[in-house]
Design a protein around this motif. Structure first.
Motif, short mmCIF file in Angstrom:
data_model
loop_
_atom_site.label_atom_id
_atom_site.label_comp_id
_atom_site.label_asym_id
_atom_site.label_seq_id
_atom_site.Cartn_x
_atom_site.Cartn_y
_atom_site.Cartn_z
N ALA A 19 0.83 -1.21 0.00
CA ALA A 19 0.00 0.00 0.00
C ALA A 19 0.86 1.26 0.00
O ALA A 19 0.56 2.24 -0.69
N ILE A 20 1.94 1.23 0.78
CA ILE A 20 2.85 2.39 0.82
C ILE A 20 3.47 2.62 -0.55
O ILE A 20 3.58 3.76 -1.02
N LEU A 21 3.90 1.55 -1.20
CA LEU A 21 4.48 1.68 -2.54
C LEU A 21 3.48 2.27 -3.52
O LEU A 21 3.84 3.08 -4.40
N LEU A 24 3.09 6.13 -2.78
CA LEU A 24 4.24 7.01 -2.97
C LEU A 24 4.10 7.95 -4.17
O LEU A 24 4.41 9.15 -4.04
N PRO A 25 3.65 7.48 -5.35
CA PRO A 25 3.51 8.43 -6.47
C PRO A 25 2.52 9.55 -6.19
O PRO A 25 2.75 10.69 -6.60
N TRP A 47 11.09 15.90 -0.13
CA TRP A 47 9.74 15.36 0.04
C TRP A 47 8.81 16.37 0.68
O TRP A 47 7.62 16.43 0.36
N ILE A 48 9.33 17.16 1.62
CA ILE A 48 8.50 18.15 2.30
C ILE A 48 8.97 19.54 1.90
O ILE A 48 10.11 19.93 2.21
N PRO A 49 8.15 20.31 1.19
CA PRO A 49 8.58 21.65 0.75
C PRO A 49 8.91 22.55 1.93
O PRO A 49 8.26 22.48 2.99
N SER A 50 9.91 23.39 1.76
CA SER A 50 10.26 24.32 2.82
C SER A 50 9.17 25.37 3.00
O SER A 50 9.00 25.91 4.09
#
Length: 274
Positions: A19-21, A24-25, A47-50
């Motif tokens: 499920a995680i795979l 991810l997209p 992965w996490i925008p500033s």
């Protein structure tokens, strides 16, 4: 008991990993849609925008006429779905309840066409619709997709599971074939019909190649084709593209989560197993 618990735990871990795979997209799409241009192609990946750039969504809607694309997608999806439901109900009833010469042979031939790749039929279909003068029209985007062999097969399997005694009783009461189909078979097949409709809606909404080939003007394009507006000679505007993509798939995600139980019920009750 310990072996059974260990086996279940292993299955849950594997399912969670899968499920995680799969997610991810989508997570990357949402993350990219909120990034600044310098973070989109950064290495290592961010992965996490500033800083969350919500203006990407507003800017994405201004680059192309997505309002028109949305209307086209809605019209094509609704009409093609209604057309497929009508042809599927009639064909599935004929192949499951009406005895006519060569019925099983015809049905086997139709099932055989499912093994032909759709790409092989693109050129013949394009030539045919071009000769009819349907290029860049709603007819070309709707009529060829108002029938589905898989949908007919699915509903036929469901109809075969309905006791024939209901048909005998209805005929004794003077019920015609059409009335029996409409007032008895269709209500009983509601889970399968909802499944067929949902699969058709999702497939039609996300269709890209056929609308791309059959449309020439901006006024006839659909949402997936409209996403090509973010690909220019200077490169791809990934942040805006991901923002537009998120808005395009959002309606289908909502519909799927609201109606997924009907998909499972329809497939299982039709006798199909994965």
């Amino acid at each position: 008991m310990r072996k059974e618990a260990l086996s279940k735990s292993t299955i849950y871990i594997l399912l969670s990993f899968g499920a995680i795979l799969m997610l991810l997209p989508f997570i990357w799409m949402i993350s990219t849609s909120l990034k600044a241009p310098n973070e989109v192609m950064a290495l290592p990946p961010v992965w996490i925008p500033s800083e969350l750039h919500w203006e990407n969504y507003t800017e994405a809607t201004e680059i192309a006429p997505f309002g028109r694309y949305f209307v086209n997608s809605v019209i094509i999806t609704i009409l093609s779905t209604l057309g497929e439901l009508i042809t599927t109900i009639l064909a599935a009833y004929a192949f499951s309840r009406i005895n006519f010469y060569g019925r099983d042979v015809v049905f086997a031939i139709l099932l055989g066409t499912m093994m032909v790749p759709s790409e092989v039929l693109m050129i013949p279909n394009f030539v045919t619709l071009s000769d009819l003068g349907w290029i860049d029209t709603y007819k070309a985007l709707i009529i060829p997709w108002t029938a589905s062999i898989f949908a007919i097969f699915l509903l036929r399997q469901f109809f075969l599971g309905i006791p024939k005694e209901l048909s005998y009783a209805a005929k004794v009461d003077g019920c015609s074939e059409f009335k029996f189909l409409w007032y008895v078979m269709v209500p009983l097949a509601k889970p399968a019909l909802i499944t067929i409709a949902l699969l058709k809606i999702i497939g039609s909404w996300n269709s890209f190649l056929w609308p791309l080939i059959m449309t020439n003007s901006t006024e006839m394009r659909t949402l997936p084709v409209g996403l090509t507006a973010f690909t220019t000679e200077a490169g791809i505007q990934y942040g805006l593209l991901m923002a537009a993509s998120a808005m395009v798939i959002l309606p289908m995600v909502i519909i799927f989560f609201l109606m997924q139980k009907y998909i499972v019920a329809g497939v299982t009750r039709a006798g199909l197993k994965g």
